[in-house]
Design a protein around this motif. Sequence first.
Motif, PDB file in Angstrom:
ATOM      1  N   LYS A 122       0.850  -1.209   0.000  1.00 22.96           N
ATOM      2  CA  LYS A 122       0.000   0.000   0.000  1.00 22.96           C
ATOM      3  C   LYS A 122       0.883   1.255   0.000  1.00 22.96           C
ATOM      4  N   CYS A 127       0.255   5.331  -0.476  1.00 22.43           N
ATOM      5  CA  CYS A 127      -0.360   5.681   0.808  1.00 22.43           C
ATOM      6  C   CYS A 127       0.693   6.253   1.755  1.00 22.43           C
ATOM      7  N   VAL A 130      -1.053   3.667   6.588  1.00 28.86           N
ATOM      8  CA  VAL A 130      -1.869   2.465   6.425  1.00 28.86           C
ATOM      9  C   VAL A 130      -2.214   1.950   7.815  1.00 28.86           C
ATOM     10  N   LYS A 200      -3.236  10.420   1.628  1.00 29.82           N
ATOM     11  CA  LYS A 200      -3.846   9.174   1.136  1.00 29.82           C
ATOM     12  C   LYS A 200      -3.606   8.063   2.159  1.00 29.82           C
ATOM     13  N   THR A 201      -4.682   7.448   2.607  1.00 33.31           N
ATOM     14  CA  THR A 201      -4.542   6.391   3.604  1.00 33.31           C
ATOM     15  C   THR A 201      -5.319   5.158   3.168  1.00 33.31           C
ATOM     16  N   ASP A 202      -5.043   4.064   3.816  1.00 28.97           N
ATOM     17  CA  ASP A 202      -5.786   2.831   3.538  1.00 28.97           C
ATOM     18  C   ASP A 202      -5.806   1.976   4.796  1.00 28.97           C
TER      19      ASP A 202
END
Length: 318
Positions: A122, A127, A130, A200-202
Amino acid sequence: MEREKDQILYLVIPCYNEQEVLPETSKRLLEKMTSLIDRGMISRESKIMFVNDGSKDRTWEMIEKLHDSNPIYLGVKLSRNRGHQNALLGGLMTAKEYADMVISMDADLQDDIDVVDQFVEKYYEGCEIVYGVRSARDTDTFFKKYTAEGFYKIINMMGGEVIPNHADYRLMSRRALEELENYKEVNLFLRGIVPMIGFKTDVVTYERHKRFAGESKYPLKKMLALAVDGITSLSIKPIRFIVFLGMLIFVCSIAMLIYSLVQHFLGNTSIGWTSLIVSIWAIGGLQLLAIGVIGEYIGKIYLETKERPKYIIERVLR
Ligand code: UDP
Ligand code: MG
Protein backbone atom coordinates in the motif's frame (compact mmCIF):
# COMPACT_ATOMS: atom_id res chain seq x y z
CA MET A 1 1.43 8.18 -7.41
CA GLU A 2 3.48 5.00 -7.50
CA ARG A 3 6.65 4.91 -5.50
CA GLU A 4 9.96 3.44 -6.45
CA LYS A 5 10.60 0.07 -4.79
CA ASP A 6 13.52 -0.73 -2.52
CA GLN A 7 12.85 1.83 0.18
CA ILE A 8 13.96 1.67 3.79
CA LEU A 9 11.52 0.15 6.27
CA TYR A 10 11.90 0.48 10.03
CA LEU A 11 9.87 -1.58 12.47
CA VAL A 12 9.38 0.27 15.76
CA ILE A 13 8.55 -1.86 18.78
CA PRO A 14 8.05 -0.35 22.25
CA CYS A 15 9.07 -2.80 24.96
CA TYR A 16 8.28 -2.66 28.65
CA ASN A 17 9.43 -5.69 30.65
CA GLU A 18 9.29 -7.93 27.61
CA GLN A 19 12.13 -10.36 28.36
CA GLU A 20 9.80 -13.35 27.92
CA VAL A 21 8.78 -12.42 24.39
CA LEU A 22 11.91 -10.77 22.96
CA PRO A 23 13.80 -13.90 21.84
CA GLU A 24 10.83 -15.21 19.85
CA THR A 25 9.76 -11.76 18.63
CA SER A 26 13.23 -10.86 17.37
CA LYS A 27 13.52 -14.21 15.57
CA ARG A 28 10.16 -13.91 13.82
CA LEU A 29 10.75 -10.28 12.84
CA LEU A 30 14.16 -11.12 11.44
CA GLU A 31 12.60 -13.84 9.28
CA LYS A 32 9.97 -11.39 8.06
CA MET A 33 12.53 -8.70 7.24
CA THR A 34 14.85 -11.14 5.50
CA SER A 35 12.03 -12.41 3.34
CA LEU A 36 10.99 -8.87 2.40
CA ILE A 37 14.59 -7.96 1.58
CA ASP A 38 15.11 -11.15 -0.48
CA ARG A 39 11.99 -10.45 -2.50
CA GLY A 40 13.30 -6.95 -3.23
CA MET A 41 10.38 -5.28 -1.49
CA ILE A 42 12.49 -3.26 0.92
CA SER A 43 16.04 -1.96 1.10
CA ARG A 44 18.88 -3.82 2.83
CA GLU A 45 19.20 -0.78 5.07
CA SER A 46 15.90 -1.68 6.75
CA LYS A 47 15.98 -2.17 10.51
CA ILE A 48 14.12 -3.54 13.51
CA MET A 49 14.11 -0.92 16.26
CA PHE A 50 13.28 -1.85 19.84
CA VAL A 51 12.41 1.01 22.18
CA ASN A 52 13.06 0.12 25.79
CA ASP A 53 10.50 1.98 27.87
CA GLY A 54 12.37 1.92 31.18
CA SER A 55 12.02 -1.84 31.67
CA LYS A 56 12.88 -3.22 35.08
CA ASP A 57 13.86 -6.66 33.79
CA ARG A 58 16.58 -7.77 31.35
CA THR A 59 14.89 -6.28 28.27
CA TRP A 60 17.63 -3.71 27.54
CA GLU A 61 20.48 -6.20 28.00
CA MET A 62 18.69 -8.47 25.55
CA ILE A 63 18.32 -5.63 23.03
CA GLU A 64 22.04 -4.83 23.36
CA LYS A 65 22.90 -8.48 22.69
CA LEU A 66 20.61 -8.58 19.67
CA HIS A 67 22.28 -5.44 18.31
CA ASP A 68 25.74 -7.01 18.75
CA SER A 69 24.64 -10.22 17.05
CA ASN A 70 23.10 -8.55 14.00
CA PRO A 71 23.15 -4.86 13.01
CA ILE A 72 19.61 -5.15 11.67
CA TYR A 73 18.47 -4.80 15.31
CA LEU A 74 18.58 -1.29 16.72
CA GLY A 75 17.88 -0.19 20.27
CA VAL A 76 16.55 3.04 21.71
CA LYS A 77 16.58 3.41 25.45
CA LEU A 78 14.30 5.87 27.17
CA SER A 79 15.65 7.28 30.41
CA ARG A 80 12.65 5.86 32.33
CA ASN A 81 9.19 4.40 31.87
CA ARG A 82 7.01 6.91 30.02
CA GLY A 83 4.20 4.63 28.89
CA HIS A 84 3.43 2.99 25.57
CA GLN A 85 2.32 6.10 23.64
CA ASN A 86 5.40 8.13 24.51
CA ALA A 87 7.77 5.21 23.94
CA LEU A 88 6.20 4.67 20.55
CA LEU A 89 6.50 8.32 19.66
CA GLY A 90 10.15 8.34 20.73
CA GLY A 91 10.79 5.39 18.44
CA LEU A 92 8.88 6.88 15.51
CA MET A 93 10.70 10.21 15.73
CA THR A 94 14.07 8.48 15.91
CA ALA A 95 13.27 6.14 13.03
CA LYS A 96 12.00 9.01 10.88
CA GLU A 97 15.56 10.28 10.51
CA TYR A 98 16.66 7.15 8.64
CA ALA A 99 13.57 5.44 7.27
CA ASP A 100 11.27 6.02 4.30
CA MET A 101 8.44 4.17 6.03
CA VAL A 102 7.91 3.01 9.60
CA ILE A 103 5.63 0.31 10.96
CA SER A 104 4.79 0.35 14.67
CA MET A 105 3.79 -2.83 16.45
CA ASP A 106 3.65 -4.39 19.91
CA ALA A 107 6.46 -6.57 21.23
CA ASP A 108 4.14 -9.53 21.85
CA LEU A 109 3.31 -9.86 18.12
CA GLN A 110 -0.39 -10.19 18.87
CA ASP A 111 -0.87 -8.34 15.61
CA ASP A 112 -0.33 -10.65 12.67
CA ILE A 113 3.06 -9.72 11.17
CA ASP A 114 2.20 -11.28 7.81
CA VAL A 115 0.19 -8.18 6.94
CA VAL A 116 3.44 -6.19 6.90
CA ASP A 117 3.69 -7.20 3.22
CA GLN A 118 0.33 -5.54 2.52
CA PHE A 119 1.37 -2.45 4.48
CA VAL A 120 4.45 -2.11 2.30
CA GLU A 121 2.50 -2.71 -0.93
CA LYS A 122 0.00 0.00 0.00
CA TYR A 123 2.91 2.32 0.72
CA TYR A 124 4.30 1.69 -2.76
CA GLU A 125 0.83 2.46 -4.15
CA GLY A 126 1.27 5.91 -2.63
CA CYS A 127 -0.36 5.68 0.81
CA GLU A 128 1.20 7.85 3.50
CA ILE A 129 -0.56 6.04 6.35
CA VAL A 130 -1.87 2.46 6.43
CA TYR A 131 -3.98 1.39 9.41
CA GLY A 132 -4.03 -2.16 10.71
CA VAL A 133 -7.60 -2.98 11.74
CA ARG A 134 -8.45 -6.16 13.56
CA SER A 135 -11.27 -8.16 12.04
CA ALA A 136 -12.54 -9.91 15.17
CA ARG A 137 -12.07 -9.76 18.89
CA ASP A 138 -12.34 -13.50 19.52
CA THR A 139 -9.09 -13.70 21.44
CA ASP A 140 -10.04 -10.92 23.86
CA THR A 141 -11.72 -11.51 27.16
CA PHE A 142 -15.42 -10.64 27.28
CA PHE A 143 -14.59 -7.62 29.42
CA LYS A 144 -11.87 -6.20 27.15
CA LYS A 145 -14.00 -6.70 24.05
CA TYR A 146 -16.96 -4.71 25.37
CA THR A 147 -14.95 -2.00 27.09
CA ALA A 148 -12.93 -1.49 23.91
CA GLU A 149 -16.00 -1.31 21.69
CA GLY A 150 -17.70 1.06 24.12
CA PHE A 151 -14.60 3.23 24.10
CA TYR A 152 -14.55 3.58 20.31
CA LYS A 153 -18.28 4.41 20.32
CA ILE A 154 -17.91 7.08 23.01
CA ILE A 155 -14.88 8.65 21.42
CA ASN A 156 -16.61 8.90 18.03
CA MET A 157 -19.71 10.34 19.71
CA MET A 158 -17.51 12.96 21.31
CA GLY A 159 -16.26 14.01 17.89
CA GLY A 160 -12.90 12.25 17.90
CA GLU A 161 -12.01 10.64 14.60
CA VAL A 162 -10.54 7.30 15.53
CA ILE A 163 -10.48 4.25 13.28
CA PRO A 164 -12.53 1.57 15.10
CA ASN A 165 -10.58 -1.51 16.14
CA HIS A 166 -7.29 0.02 15.13
CA ALA A 167 -4.66 0.11 17.83
CA ASP A 168 -1.15 1.34 17.11
CA TYR A 169 -0.33 -1.21 14.39
CA ARG A 170 0.19 1.01 11.37
CA LEU A 171 2.55 2.13 8.67
CA MET A 172 3.51 5.76 8.37
CA SER A 173 5.66 7.30 5.67
CA ARG A 174 8.41 9.73 6.53
CA ARG A 175 6.22 12.52 5.16
CA ALA A 176 3.40 11.62 7.58
CA LEU A 177 5.83 11.37 10.49
CA GLU A 178 7.23 14.80 9.72
CA GLU A 179 3.71 16.18 9.96
CA LEU A 180 3.05 14.25 13.17
CA GLU A 181 6.04 15.97 14.69
CA ASN A 182 4.21 19.30 14.38
CA TYR A 183 1.55 18.23 16.86
CA LYS A 184 3.23 19.71 19.89
CA GLU A 185 0.76 18.68 22.56
CA VAL A 186 1.96 16.74 25.54
CA ASN A 187 -1.18 14.66 25.96
CA LEU A 188 -0.65 12.84 22.72
CA PHE A 189 -3.21 10.18 21.85
CA LEU A 190 -1.73 8.80 18.63
CA ARG A 191 -4.88 7.00 17.51
CA GLY A 192 -6.74 10.31 17.55
CA ILE A 193 -3.99 12.52 16.15
CA VAL A 194 -2.77 10.37 13.25
CA PRO A 195 -6.13 10.46 11.39
CA MET A 196 -6.01 14.28 11.63
CA ILE A 197 -2.87 14.31 9.49
CA GLY A 198 -4.77 13.30 6.38
CA PHE A 199 -3.03 12.35 3.05
CA LYS A 200 -3.85 9.17 1.14
CA THR A 201 -4.54 6.39 3.60
CA ASP A 202 -5.79 2.83 3.54
CA VAL A 203 -6.77 0.05 5.89
CA VAL A 204 -5.55 -3.54 6.14
CA THR A 205 -7.50 -6.04 8.22
CA TYR A 206 -5.95 -8.87 10.19
CA GLU A 207 -6.71 -11.26 13.01
CA ARG A 208 -5.23 -10.64 16.40
CA HIS A 209 -3.65 -13.53 18.29
CA LYS A 210 -3.21 -14.18 21.97
CA ARG A 211 -0.02 -13.03 23.68
CA PHE A 212 2.37 -15.98 23.27
CA ALA A 213 4.39 -15.25 26.41
CA GLY A 214 4.55 -12.80 29.30
CA GLU A 215 1.68 -10.78 30.72
CA SER A 216 -0.22 -7.79 29.40
CA LYS A 217 1.52 -4.54 30.26
CA TYR A 218 -1.82 -2.75 29.97
CA PRO A 219 -3.66 -3.39 33.22
CA LEU A 220 -7.13 -1.91 33.69
CA LYS A 221 -5.69 1.18 35.35
CA LYS A 222 -3.52 2.06 32.34
CA MET A 223 -6.38 1.26 29.95
CA LEU A 224 -8.71 3.64 31.78
CA ALA A 225 -6.04 6.34 31.84
CA LEU A 226 -5.59 5.92 28.07
CA ALA A 227 -9.35 6.13 27.51
CA VAL A 228 -9.75 9.30 29.62
CA ASP A 229 -6.69 10.86 27.96
CA GLY A 230 -8.00 9.88 24.56
CA ILE A 231 -11.37 11.50 25.09
CA THR A 232 -10.27 14.66 26.87
CA SER A 233 -7.34 15.32 24.58
CA LEU A 234 -9.50 15.11 21.46
CA SER A 235 -12.73 16.74 22.44
CA ILE A 236 -14.29 19.45 24.60
CA LYS A 237 -17.74 17.90 24.30
CA PRO A 238 -17.81 16.82 27.97
CA ILE A 239 -17.71 20.51 28.92
CA ARG A 240 -20.53 21.32 26.50
CA PHE A 241 -22.50 18.46 27.98
CA ILE A 242 -22.10 19.93 31.46
CA VAL A 243 -23.25 23.34 30.21
CA PHE A 244 -26.30 21.72 28.63
CA LEU A 245 -27.03 19.81 31.82
CA GLY A 246 -26.70 23.02 33.83
CA MET A 247 -29.29 24.73 31.61
CA LEU A 248 -31.65 21.81 31.94
CA ILE A 249 -31.39 21.88 35.71
CA PHE A 250 -31.99 25.64 35.72
CA VAL A 251 -35.24 25.14 33.81
CA CYS A 252 -36.23 22.38 36.25
CA SER A 253 -35.49 24.60 39.21
CA ILE A 254 -37.79 27.32 37.85
CA ALA A 255 -40.56 24.75 37.60
CA MET A 256 -39.78 23.71 41.16
CA LEU A 257 -39.94 27.35 42.29
CA ILE A 258 -43.42 27.81 40.80
CA TYR A 259 -44.50 24.49 42.28
CA SER A 260 -43.27 25.33 45.77
CA LEU A 261 -44.83 28.83 45.65
CA VAL A 262 -48.16 27.32 44.71
CA GLN A 263 -47.80 24.81 47.55
CA HIS A 264 -46.88 27.64 49.90
CA PHE A 265 -50.05 29.59 49.13
CA LEU A 266 -52.10 26.42 49.50
CA GLY A 267 -50.55 26.01 52.97
CA ASN A 268 -48.88 22.62 52.39
CA THR A 269 -45.25 23.66 52.83
CA SER A 270 -44.09 21.32 55.59
CA ILE A 271 -44.39 18.27 53.37
CA GLY A 272 -41.74 19.61 50.95
CA TRP A 273 -38.86 18.22 52.97
CA THR A 274 -38.21 15.16 50.79
CA SER A 275 -37.99 17.02 47.51
CA LEU A 276 -35.81 19.64 49.17
CA ILE A 277 -33.27 17.19 50.50
CA VAL A 278 -33.22 15.28 47.22
CA SER A 279 -32.52 18.43 45.22
CA ILE A 280 -29.73 19.45 47.56
CA TRP A 281 -28.03 16.13 47.01
CA ALA A 282 -28.65 16.00 43.27
CA ILE A 283 -27.36 19.49 42.64
CA GLY A 284 -24.41 18.98 44.97
CA GLY A 285 -23.46 15.84 43.08
CA LEU A 286 -23.80 17.46 39.69
CA GLN A 287 -21.68 20.38 40.75
CA LEU A 288 -18.94 18.10 41.91
CA LEU A 289 -19.09 16.21 38.63
CA ALA A 290 -18.90 19.45 36.68
CA ILE A 291 -15.96 20.68 38.69
CA GLY A 292 -14.25 17.35 38.12
CA VAL A 293 -14.65 17.51 34.37
CA ILE A 294 -13.49 21.11 34.22
CA GLY A 295 -10.59 20.19 36.46
CA GLU A 296 -9.58 17.49 34.01
CA TYR A 297 -9.21 20.09 31.27
CA ILE A 298 -7.47 22.60 33.49
CA GLY A 299 -5.01 19.86 34.37
CA LYS A 300 -4.37 19.39 30.68
CA ILE A 301 -3.92 23.11 30.05
CA TYR A 302 -1.50 23.21 32.95
CA LEU A 303 0.58 20.42 31.48
CA GLU A 304 0.47 21.81 27.96
CA THR A 305 1.73 25.21 29.09
CA LYS A 306 4.80 23.56 30.55
CA GLU A 307 5.78 22.15 27.13
CA ARG A 308 7.69 19.33 28.71
CA PRO A 309 9.52 16.96 26.41
CA LYS A 310 7.43 13.88 25.80
CA TYR A 311 10.40 11.55 26.10
CA ILE A 312 14.14 11.71 26.51
CA ILE A 313 16.34 9.32 24.62
CA GLU A 314 19.29 8.18 26.61
CA ARG A 315 21.13 6.25 23.96
CA VAL A 316 20.70 5.02 20.40
CA LEU A 317 22.38 1.85 19.24
CA ARG A 318 23.40 1.94 15.63
N1 UDP B 1 4.39 -0.95 26.66
C1 UDP B 1 5.31 0.08 26.84
N2 UDP B 1 5.27 0.82 27.99
C2 UDP B 1 4.33 0.61 28.97
C3 UDP B 1 3.37 -0.42 28.75
C4 UDP B 1 3.43 -1.17 27.59
O1 UDP B 1 6.17 0.32 25.99
O2 UDP B 1 4.36 1.31 29.98
C5 UDP B 1 4.45 -1.76 25.42
C6 UDP B 1 4.53 -3.25 25.63
O3 UDP B 1 5.87 -3.67 25.84
C7 UDP B 1 3.97 -3.78 24.32
C8 UDP B 1 2.94 -2.73 23.96
O4 UDP B 1 3.23 -1.58 24.73
O5 UDP B 1 4.93 -3.84 23.29
C9 UDP B 1 1.50 -3.19 24.21
O6 UDP B 1 1.39 -3.71 25.52
P1 UDP B 1 0.58 -5.03 25.82
O7 UDP B 1 0.79 -6.05 24.74
O8 UDP B 1 0.93 -5.50 27.19
O9 UDP B 1 -0.94 -4.50 25.80
P2 UDP B 1 -2.26 -5.33 25.41
O10 UDP B 1 -1.97 -6.06 24.14
O11 UDP B 1 -2.50 -6.24 26.54
O12 UDP B 1 -3.28 -4.26 25.26
MG1 MG C 1 -0.40 -7.16 23.70
